[in-house]
Design an enzyme around this catalytic site. Structure first.
Site, PDB file in Angstrom:
ATOM      1  N   THR A 218      78.878  33.171  16.707  1.00  0.00           N
ATOM      2  CA  THR A 218      77.903  33.266  17.793  1.00  0.00           C
ATOM      3  C   THR A 218      76.581  33.735  17.195  1.00  0.00           C
ATOM      4  O   THR A 218      76.578  34.503  16.236  1.00  0.00           O
ATOM      5  CB  THR A 218      78.404  34.296  18.835  1.00  0.00           C
ATOM      6  OG1 THR A 218      79.510  33.728  19.510  1.00  0.00           O
ATOM      7  CG2 THR A 218      77.329  34.687  19.841  1.00  0.00           C
ATOM      8  N   VAL A 247      84.158  31.070  30.532  1.00  0.00           N
ATOM      9  CA  VAL A 247      82.807  31.474  30.136  1.00  0.00           C
ATOM     10  C   VAL A 247      82.902  32.909  29.619  1.00  0.00           C
ATOM     11  O   VAL A 247      83.566  33.746  30.234  1.00  0.00           O
ATOM     12  CB  VAL A 247      81.835  31.402  31.331  1.00  0.00           C
ATOM     13  CG1 VAL A 247      80.458  31.917  30.939  1.00  0.00           C
ATOM     14  CG2 VAL A 247      81.730  29.967  31.852  1.00  0.00           C
ATOM     15  N   GLY A 271      81.345  39.053  20.150  1.00  0.00           N
ATOM     16  CA  GLY A 271      82.669  39.657  20.082  1.00  0.00           C
ATOM     17  C   GLY A 271      83.569  39.083  21.151  1.00  0.00           C
ATOM     18  O   GLY A 271      83.311  37.989  21.676  1.00  0.00           O
TER      19      GLY A 271
HETATM   20  N1  ASP Z   1      81.142  36.596  22.612  1.00  0.00           N
HETATM   21  C1  ASP Z   1      81.489  35.209  22.438  1.00  0.00           C
HETATM   22  C2  ASP Z   1      82.323  34.774  23.603  1.00  0.00           C
HETATM   23  O1  ASP Z   1      83.190  35.529  24.019  1.00  0.00           O
HETATM   24  C3  ASP Z   1      82.224  34.918  21.176  1.00  0.00           C
HETATM   25  C4  ASP Z   1      81.667  35.581  19.937  1.00  0.00           C
HETATM   26  O2  ASP Z   1      80.698  36.300  20.009  1.00  0.00           O
HETATM   27  O3  ASP Z   1      82.212  35.363  18.845  1.00  0.00           O
HETATM   28  O4  ASP Z   1      82.146  33.694  24.083  1.00  0.00           O
END
Ligand code: ASP
Length: 356
Positions: A218, A247, A271
């Site tokens: 991300t 989502v 995260g």
């Molecule tokens: N926070 C993102 C989600 O849950 C994934 C990530 O940050 O790696 O969609």
């Protein structure tokens, strides 16, 4: 400079010390992340390590070019994130992870600290730059969040580039999907239309060394511009093998993304989104800063709260003094910072300081 006799010492300290403080404080400041997760020295090849650092530097360069020429925090955030969306290394735009059905569904959000305006999109499948769509929602619609086909249609209607869904495909993420689906005993979907044929068994290592990953990559950015305004943005493909229109926290204002000049903060998170939503991570960091915490302390407290709920990850935080902060509960987070008074520096592993 000699202190004129008539000025009491305490006042003199205020009068003459503050310009020195102002000189140290950066006129603008910028920080980015490219995702947090189990990123250890052993999990990246030397080439991957170099490639990620170079990509982070390119994104910092894009943001600092805007800010150094007097541009806005929001323009810097968008410039850096668009670059990372186009970079297949990151889980955003091209290179995003796949849903269980074998699609790329993209989420993004932006927020301006000056007036608390915000825009978000979820489940995009054809808009090349989801961060631009989020900004268009903020600036050109009466709404804050648009989802799915409607969001793509809106983006197209305001002139944002549309691409075939196969544009976002990368072999590495597809292999990641197959691995995740096998582990969950879920069926493996057909490869999407218009993508290259599957590589021969054993040839994958040549395509890209497989990363043991579920969601790394991300991307996000936070900025303080020379007008003193803060902005934040985040963009993601979400979690590998996500289902049912899932989502995450990224487009949820206050969870994965938040900015407020008044509170003195801009935040972008990465995260386990479900937990970051439940912990209201980004908004709570701003509340903590408003109550007097440093960005570092506020960020660390909040990612640890999310960890107590069961979600790991990290955040980047910018305050009104232009101090970037990085807090994480994972072994690594792709990250970097640059300001009008400090050169671009990047880091990957949790125990590593930022370095040029
Ligand atoms: N926070 C993102 C989600 O849950 C994934 C990530 O940050 O790696 O969609």
């Amino acid at each position: 400079m000699p202190i004129p006799r008539l000025i009491p010492t305490a006042l003199a300290v205020l009068l003459f010390a503050s310009p020195a403080v102002a000189q140290d404080a950066p006129g603008w400041s910028f920080a980015i992340h490219g995702g947090a997760g189990v990123i250890e020295r052993a999990s990246l090849t030397p080439d991957q390590d170099v490639a990620y650092r170079a990509a982070l530097h390119r994104a910092l360069e894009a943001g600092s070019a805007v800010l150094a020429s007097g541009g806005t925090a929001m323009d810097a955030v968008q410039a850096a994130i668009q670059l990372m969306e186009d970079d297949p290394l990151f889980n955003a735009g091209r290179g995003a992870v796949f849903t269980a059905a074998g699609r790329n569904e993209l989420d993004a959000a932006v927020m301006n600290g000056a007036d608390l305006t915000a825009g978000a999109v979820a489940g995009l499948t054809t808009t090349r730059h989801p961060i631009a769509a989020a900004r268009a929602v903020m600036e050109q619609s009466p709404h804050v969040m648009l989802i799915g086909q409607g969001a793509d249609s809106f983006a197209a209607s305001v002139g944002l580039e549309q691409v075939a869904p196969s544009f976002f495909f990368t072999e590495r993420r597809w292999q990641g999907l197959e691995t995740a689906l096998r582990a969950q005993n879920l069926p493996i979907p057909e490869r999407p239309a218009g993508v290259p044929a599957a590589p021969a068994p054993g040839a994958m290592a040549e395509v890209a060394p497989p990363l043991n990953e579920r969601k790394f990559g991300t991307v996000g950015a936070v900025a303080l511009d020379s007008q003193g305004h803060l902005a934040a943005g985040t963009s993601t493909g979400g979690m590998t093998a996500k289902r049912w229109g899932r989502v995450g926290d990224v487009p949820v204002i206050g969870a994965g993304t938040y900015a407020s000049n008044r509170d003195g903060c801009a935040v972008s998170a990465t995260g386990d989104g479900e937990f970051y939503i439940r912990a209201s991570v980004a908004r709570d960091i701003c509340g903590r800063i408003q109550a007097g915490a440093t960005g570092q302390a506020a960020g660390q407290a909040e990612v640890e709260d999310a960890l107590l709920l069961g979600g790991s990850g990290g955040v980047i935080v910018m305050d009104t003094a232009g101090r970037p902060a990085f807090a994480l509960t994972t072994s690594g987070m792709y990250r970097g910072a640059v300001s009008s008074s400090a050169p671009a520096r990047v880091a990957i592993y949790g125990d590593e300081a930022l370095r040029p």
